[in-house]
Design a protein around this motif. Structure first.
Motif, short mmCIF file in Angstrom:
data_model
loop_
_atom_site.label_atom_id
_atom_site.label_comp_id
_atom_site.label_asym_id
_atom_site.label_seq_id
_atom_site.Cartn_x
_atom_site.Cartn_y
_atom_site.Cartn_z
N LEU C 25 -1.88 -34.88 -12.27
CA LEU C 25 -2.12 -35.30 -10.90
C LEU C 25 -2.91 -34.25 -10.13
CD1 LEU C 25 1.20 -36.93 -9.67
CD2 LEU C 25 -1.02 -37.99 -9.85
N LEU C 26 -2.52 -33.00 -10.34
CA LEU C 26 -3.22 -31.93 -9.63
C LEU C 26 -4.68 -31.90 -10.02
CD1 LEU C 26 -0.55 -29.12 -9.86
CD2 LEU C 26 -1.23 -30.44 -7.86
N ARG C 27 -4.96 -32.12 -11.31
CA ARG C 27 -6.35 -32.09 -11.75
C ARG C 27 -7.13 -33.22 -11.10
NH1 ARG C 27 -6.16 -32.98 -17.38
NH2 ARG C 27 -7.16 -34.99 -17.11
N MET C 28 -6.49 -34.39 -11.04
CA MET C 28 -7.19 -35.51 -10.40
C MET C 28 -7.48 -35.21 -8.94
SD MET C 28 -5.22 -38.83 -11.89
CE MET C 28 -6.24 -40.18 -11.33
N ALA C 29 -6.49 -34.61 -8.25
CA ALA C 29 -6.70 -34.27 -6.84
C ALA C 29 -7.81 -33.25 -6.70
CB ALA C 29 -5.40 -33.74 -6.25
N GLU C 30 -7.78 -32.28 -7.60
CA GLU C 30 -8.79 -31.23 -7.52
C GLU C 30 -10.19 -31.80 -7.74
OE1 GLU C 30 -10.19 -27.46 -10.08
OE2 GLU C 30 -8.21 -28.27 -10.52
N GLU C 31 -10.30 -32.68 -8.72
CA GLU C 31 -11.60 -33.29 -8.99
C GLU C 31 -12.08 -34.09 -7.80
OE1 GLU C 31 -11.50 -35.66 -12.51
OE2 GLU C 31 -11.18 -33.90 -13.79
N LEU C 32 -11.14 -34.82 -7.19
CA LEU C 32 -11.50 -35.62 -6.02
C LEU C 32 -12.05 -34.73 -4.93
CD1 LEU C 32 -8.73 -38.29 -5.48
CD2 LEU C 32 -11.13 -38.66 -5.91
N ASN C 33 -11.37 -33.62 -4.69
CA ASN C 33 -11.79 -32.73 -3.62
C ASN C 33 -13.12 -32.05 -3.95
OD1 ASN C 33 -9.67 -33.26 -2.00
ND2 ASN C 33 -8.40 -31.65 -2.89
N ARG C 34 -13.27 -31.68 -5.20
CA ARG C 34 -14.45 -30.94 -5.60
C ARG C 34 -15.70 -31.81 -5.57
NH1 ARG C 34 -13.52 -29.53 -11.11
NH2 ARG C 34 -14.60 -31.49 -11.50
N ASP C 35 -15.57 -32.96 -6.24
CA ASP C 35 -16.77 -33.79 -6.39
C ASP C 35 -17.13 -34.51 -5.11
OD1 ASP C 35 -16.42 -32.88 -8.85
OD2 ASP C 35 -15.90 -34.79 -9.79
N GLY C 36 -16.13 -34.91 -4.37
CA GLY C 36 -16.41 -35.63 -3.14
C GLY C 36 -17.01 -36.99 -3.43
N ALA C 37 -17.23 -37.77 -2.40
CA ALA C 37 -17.86 -39.07 -2.55
C ALA C 37 -18.37 -39.47 -1.20
CB ALA C 37 -16.86 -40.10 -3.07
N GLY C 38 -19.28 -40.42 -1.20
CA GLY C 38 -19.82 -40.90 0.05
C GLY C 38 -18.71 -41.48 0.91
N ILE C 39 -18.90 -41.40 2.20
CA ILE C 39 -17.81 -41.82 3.08
C ILE C 39 -17.55 -43.31 2.92
CG2 ILE C 39 -19.31 -42.21 5.09
CD1 ILE C 39 -16.38 -40.51 6.04
N VAL C 40 -18.61 -44.08 2.70
CA VAL C 40 -18.41 -45.52 2.56
C VAL C 40 -17.68 -45.82 1.26
CG1 VAL C 40 -19.56 -47.73 2.40
CG2 VAL C 40 -20.48 -45.96 3.89
N LEU C 41 -18.23 -45.25 0.18
CA LEU C 41 -17.64 -45.52 -1.12
C LEU C 41 -16.18 -45.09 -1.16
CD1 LEU C 41 -20.34 -44.72 -3.78
CD2 LEU C 41 -19.65 -46.88 -2.81
N SER C 42 -15.92 -43.91 -0.64
CA SER C 42 -14.54 -43.42 -0.75
C SER C 42 -13.61 -44.24 0.14
CB SER C 42 -14.45 -41.95 -0.42
OG SER C 42 -14.81 -41.76 0.92
N THR C 43 -14.13 -44.73 1.26
CA THR C 43 -13.27 -45.57 2.09
C THR C 43 -12.97 -46.89 1.38
OG1 THR C 43 -14.43 -44.64 3.96
CG2 THR C 43 -13.00 -46.50 4.40
N VAL C 44 -14.01 -47.47 0.79
CA VAL C 44 -13.78 -48.71 0.05
C VAL C 44 -12.79 -48.46 -1.09
CG1 VAL C 44 -14.85 -50.49 -1.37
CG2 VAL C 44 -16.02 -49.64 0.64
N ASP C 45 -12.99 -47.33 -1.75
CA ASP C 45 -12.06 -46.96 -2.82
C ASP C 45 -10.64 -46.89 -2.30
OD1 ASP C 45 -13.53 -46.91 -5.02
OD2 ASP C 45 -13.57 -44.73 -5.30
N ASP C 46 -10.51 -46.26 -1.14
CA ASP C 46 -9.17 -46.11 -0.57
C ASP C 46 -8.53 -47.46 -0.30
OD1 ASP C 46 -9.16 -43.45 -0.74
OD2 ASP C 46 -9.61 -43.05 1.38
#
Lengths: 541, 366, 205
Positions: C25-46
């Motif tokens: 889980l920590l690795r997934m969180a870290e990857e999410l934070n590191r790589d980032g994503a466009g605000i639209v894409l990440s909102t849709v993802d959310d």
């Protein structure tokens, strides 16, 4: 004249072994004849084959133990026959013509030990894959010889039958299970209503069931083989996981068997606790039976009723034993821990509550027109068929066969309490259902008689952690929630059993499916499966 | 009869005004096209919203019957957003294509089912003057349109090329075709009573009293028969043999995943709504308010309540009845289902129709 | 363990620090934070992840004891419907979560894999009970798979024999947290590398 003497008369070569329980040793070539005479005996017909156990005696000697009981008098006898080597295979004559249940039990012995039963129409593997190598319960079986095979398993549509010709040669025949143009539907192993990993190959004609071929072994865990390498107290852990809805009763049987063999007397208090726990377990199991049956029939609301009351029992269990479903409570010499201070009060509250609430169960389901028409007259089993198939428990009692071990061979405190054996006579799904519903109240009645009188004293007598049992064969049987649960223990004086076998309550019931469901509808099949009430891990072991 | 308040709420002047205004700025053909487009979108939206509402309602109702809470975490206290979450999930789920299925029919089936239910849905009389599809033979049209759904179910079961689905499809085929008979006959009974087949006409004819009260005991019995066969038509317990989870895992839609399955799921709930809506229209007066003869003050108050509230209220009442039945009874067996229809319901509904004709001819109805 | 990340802090009723995080889980969180994503894409993802995590329909592969506890989980006292696990679908095509409840034997293993293959993406697996995780008391047996993770990828393990209903909830909520960290549009992070997940698609038919 005792049964042993009779056998001696019919077959003078028969010997008697008295280590542990008395076993009459019959030569293989006389087995069929002796069995037939026992079965057809005028005063005491041994019409109920309790169990058939294959044993590897070591040094290449394979034998089978037949546990017989007379449904009329309740007297029991155990036979032993050693397999004869013929054409490189160990063989015994089949007794499936006398007792129908032998059909499937001989398959089990064949599967585990490779004893070929001549005359049995179905000599396929039972629990293991058809391409399995070797026979796991033989003492020289290599545990690593069959690695996990992820390939598809093909099931043959024909069975093998071997017949012994008068001139001593063997004839191989093929019996057809399903024709190529049969519409065969697999019900299971992953199906919501098989209550576990059971697979019923069902051939259909429209909605009508033509034939059922149960395929077992999807949850075969090899408990009997594993037990052979464990000490006696360690083997106890498996019994709870056999039929997890009869966890207490199963463990009670094994503890009783070991105590009998070791000559351990347990205290009165432990007997009381065991009996009460057994009955609570029975109520819990029957409540789950109700829930599952109504769910199988598509009524989802009553399902929650059963679980509501069952949770009360689980709470009681949890306080005393620490477990909800699997309690590991019975121990050799008594029980693991003393009852919780609240135990008596809560049990009394529960039985009172159960009596007051059971009308709700009947109002929503029993009195419903649909439930009645779905269950009445459906899936009929006659008394003779039930005995021949060894279908004990509620299924047998619904046909009028009085087979309650608590009455016929009382153990624990069952000879001291007053209770009725619930008997119905039609043998249909409805009666099977009503037997269980009535037994809930009868169990409450038993509990009420005991709960106020639990004597003070030790709850467990001291027993050595590593136990050695004397040489011989020992058995015990209890009335579990869904039939007669038996233990067959063979000791060679070691600290672990030579052979430990459990009489599955469910195996004969699954075997009954084909007889009961023929010409019914698919929906009937599901309802009948629900009323037969089997638990698959107990069948597959 | 005082019709003033009913007229006051009528949407007909509004729709006529919109139509006239549009015709003022564009040719009539364009205006009709535009109106049709807007209506289509509105209907689909209403369809989706109602499906969500119904699924939520079912979960709360069955939770209440089963002594449990039901969804209460997702989206605030009442679990209000549970169904939208399900919808989102199912929309983003993979749609599996089977190798050995009949591709065209396999993909067509869910659309047929949803199409049938959308068309029938459009015929419901929401409010005075707000019937979307209102024609002279409206009720016949509803019956015809809803039968397309059976085709969808049959095709779904057959094209999936699986034994469970084919059993489910054959079951539903046998059952739905049978129950269509008694359904149709009870509807005809009402048509005889009202003297018209137009849905709005049937509602209008109940201005002086709902059909369930007008037809003596006959319409009451017909109402019960309609509910039973309507329940069967909607494939819901105790008549859910086509899906029969405990027997056929998921029945005819066992092999469908993702939104294709979602269509079946939606259609099931909307068919429930349509069945109830038609029941409300035929027997409970559609959007007509409740009037009791002699109590003028009471009647006037009832008139203040808009028709759509009446319609939805009655429909949801019938929906609740059907849910109650579903969560109470065990499932029937296929031969019992067919016996019930052919030996009891159909002869009885024929008799009712005959009696109704007699009553009508001699003018014995209210 | 302190994880300064809003992605990990998302389940009602339990505070994020009450959950244990494993390195996955920590690795997934870290990857999410590191790589980032466009605000639209990440909102849709959310939004999609919110839907997916709150609507987990399970297929119960119940072979033994744990299945009964799973039924208790569905019954009134524990009522998993509260959390969005309401529906259990009996058809693998329509389920999101394969609950493996009970011992998996050699004879059952190919069928379990087939069930997994029949499920539609996105799919998750929870291994319930000692038997599924390691073979449990039967691991020395000749017919028992010692750990289903040798056959199919497992998302969450719920140990116990059988686990208590509370443990079921904890495990299932952990799965919800995991789903909430998935990427749907902005790349993939859930699956193992393609060469590892080779068993995936062959049987989808």
């Amino acid at each position: 004249m005792t049964t042993e003497e009779k056998i001696k008369q019919w077959c003078p070569q028969a010997g008697t072994e008295t280590a542990g329980e008395t076993v009459v040793h019959v030569p293989a070539d006389r087995l069929e004849d002796v069995c037939r005479r026992l079965h057809d005996d005028a005063e005491e017909p041994m019409d109920y084959l309790r169990d058939l156990v294959g044993v590897d005696q070591g040094e290449g000697c394979l034998s089978t133990y037949y546990q017989l009981e007379s449904s009329r008098t309740g007297s029991r006898v155990m036979l032993r026959a050693d397999a004869v080597e013929r054409e490189g295979r160990a063989m015994l004559p089949s007794v499936s013509g006398l007792w129908k249940t032998a059909e499937i039990k001989e398959r089990e012995a064949y599967d585990f030990l490779g004893i070929l039963f001549t005359g049995n129409p179905d000599m396929r593997r039972l629990f293991l894959r058809e391409d399995w190598n070797g026979y796991p319960l033989r003492k020289d079986y290599d545990m690593d010889s069959n690695p996990l095979d992820m390939g598809n398993e093909e099931n043959a549509d024909v069975t093998e039958e071997f017949r012994l010709m008068p001139d001593g040669t063997l004839e191989r025949r093929e019996n057809v299970v399903f024709n190529p143009d049969d519409f065969v539907v697999n019900i299971g192993p992953q199906h919501p209503s098989t209550h576990g990993a059971l697979r019923l190959r069902t051939s259909l004609d429209g909605e009508t069931v033509k034939k059922i071929d149960p395929v077992l072994g999807y949850i075969h865990r090899g408990i009997e083989k594993l037990s052979e390498s464990l000490t006696y107290p360690q083997t106890l852990a498996f019994t709870d996981r056999l039929d997890y809805l009869s966890a207490h009763q199963n463990r009670h049987a094994l503890c009783m068997c070991i105590e009998r063999a070791a000559g351990i007397e347990i205290s009165e208090r432990a007997q009381y606790i065991r009996t009460i726990m057994d009955e609570l377990q029975r109520v819990a199991s029957h409540l789950l039976f109700y829930s599952c049956l109504v769910m199988d029939m598509g009524a989802l609301t009553p399902f929650f009723y059963g679980f509501r009351e069952r949770e009360m029992i689980l709470d009681i269990f949890e306080e005393t034993t620490g477990g909800r479903l699997i309690q590991n409570y019975n121990m050799i010499g008594g029980v693991q821990a003393d009852i919780h201070p609240d135990f008596v009060r809560k049990v009394k509250a529960f039985t009172k509550h159960m009596r007051e609430i059971i009308h709700e169960y009947h109002e929503i389901f029993t009195d419903s027109v649909i439930a009645r028409t779905r269950l009445k007259g459906v899936g009929k089993l006659s008394r003779e068929e039930a005995i021949s198939l060894g279908a004990t428990g509620g299924t047998g009692r619904a046909t009028g066969w009085s087979n309650d071990v608590r009455k016929r061979h009382p153990y624990a405190l069952y000879d001291k309490v007053d209770f009725k054996e619930i008997i119905y006579t039609h043998g249909d799904s409805w009666d099977r259902y009503m037997v269980r519903m009535d037994e809930i109240l009868e169990s409450c009645h038993i509990i009420d008689q005991l709960i106020d009188n639990i004597p003070a004293g030790e709850f467990r007598v001291k027993v050595k952690p590593v136990l050695k049992l004397p040489e011989g064969v020992f058995t015990a049987s209890v009335e579990s929630s869904r039939g007669e649960f038996g233990v067959f223990l063979m000791s060679r004086g070691d600290k672990s059993p030579w052979r430990l076998h459990f009489r599955s309550t469910g195996l004969p019931l699954v075997h009954t499916m084909d007889t009961v469901c023929r010409n019914g509808k698919i929906a009937d099949l599901i309802a009948i499966g629900g009323t037969l009430d089997f638990v698959i891990p107990d069948i597959d072991r | 009869m005082e019709q003033s308040f009913l007229d006051y709420y009528s949407l007909e002047p509004v729709t006529r005004w919109i139509h006239d205004t549009l015709c003022g700025v564009m040719p009539e053909g364009w205006a009709v096209f535009l109106e049709g487009l807007v209506l289509g979108v509105v209907i689909l939206l209403a369809y989706a919203v109602l499906a969500v509402v119904l699924i939520y309602m079912e979960r709360r109702v069955c939770g209440a019957f089963q002594c449990r809470i039901g969804p209460n975490r997702v989206g605030g206290k009442g679990g209000l957003l549970q169904v939208p979450a399900d919808v989102l999930k199912i929309l983003t789920k993979e749609i599996i294509r089977l190798k050995n299925s009949d591709h065209l029919l396999y993909e067509l089936a869910p659309y047929l089912v949803i199409l049938a239910s959308v068309i029938s849905f459009s015929c419901l009389p929401w409010h005075k003057g707000a019937g979307v599809l209102d024609m002279e033979v409206g009720i016949l049209f509803v019956l015809a349109a809803s039968s397309i759904g059976i085709l969808g179910i049959l095709l779904a079961g057959w094209s999936s090329n699986s034994k469970y689905t084919i059993i489910g499809a054959v079951r539903s085929g046998a059952m739905l075709v049978s129950y269509e008979l008694s359904l149709g006959i009870t509807v005809l009974t009402v048509v005889i009573l009202s003297g018209t087949m137009s849905i709005s006409g049937i509602v209008e004819s109940q201005a002086d009293g709902w059909n369930i009260f007008k037809g003596h005991i006959i319409t009451l019995v017909a109402f019960v028969i309609y509910l039973i066969s309507g329940n069967a038509e909607a494939n819901r317990g105790p008549f859910d043999l086509a899906e029969a989870e405990q027997e056929l895992t998921a029945g005819y839609h066992t092999e469908y995943s993702g939104m294709h399955f979602g269509f079946f799921y939606l259609a099931e709930y909307l068919n429930l709504f349509i069945t109830s809506g038609i029941a409300a229209t035929l027997f409970l007066g559609g959007w007509m308010p409740l009037h009791v003869a002699g109590l003028d003050g009471f009647n006037a108050v009832m008139d203040y309540i808009p028709g759509i509230v009446w319609f939805l209220g009655k429909t949801f009442f019938v929906v609740f009845l059907l849910m109650w039945i579903r969560w109470t009874y065990p499932r029937l067996r296929i031969d019992q289902v067919l016996n019930l229809e052919w030996k009891y319901l159909m002869p009885l509904s024929l008799l009712l129709m005959l009696l109704m004709v007699v009553l009508k001819v001699y003018g014995l109805v209210f | 363990m302190e994880v300064k990340n809003h992605k990990l802090a998302t389940t009602k009723d339990m505070r994020p620090e009450e959950f244990k995080n494993n390195d996955y889980l920590l690795r997934m969180a870290e990857e999410l934070n590191r790589d980032g994503a466009g605000i639209v894409l990440s909102t849709v993802d959310d939004v999609i992840n919110w839907g997916r995590s709150n609507s987990v329909w399970s297929l119960a592969l119940g072979t033994s004891c744990c299945a009964i506890e799973f039924m208790a989980l569905g019954a009134a006292r524990y009522d998993m419907a509260r959390f969005g696990f309401e529906v259990t679908r009996n058809s693998p095509r329509q389920a999101d979560l394969l609950m493996v409840l009970g011992t998996i034997t050699y004879r059952m293993a190919p069928l379990m894999k087939r069930l997994y293959d029949q499920m539609a993406e996105p799919k998750y697996v929870i291994a319930v009970g000692g038997c599924t995780i390691s073979g449990g008391p039967f691991r020395k047996g000749y017919h028992v798979v010692d750990g289903i993770d040798k056959i199919i990828p497992v998302d969450v393990y719920i140990p116990g024999c059988p686990p208590r209903p509370e443990a079921f909830f904890y495990g299932m909520m952990q799965l919800q947290r995991k789903i909430k960290m998935e990427r749907f549009l902005g790349g993939r992070n859930r699956k193992e590398k393609p060469e590892d997940g080779e068993t995936k698609r062959e049987e989808k038919a």
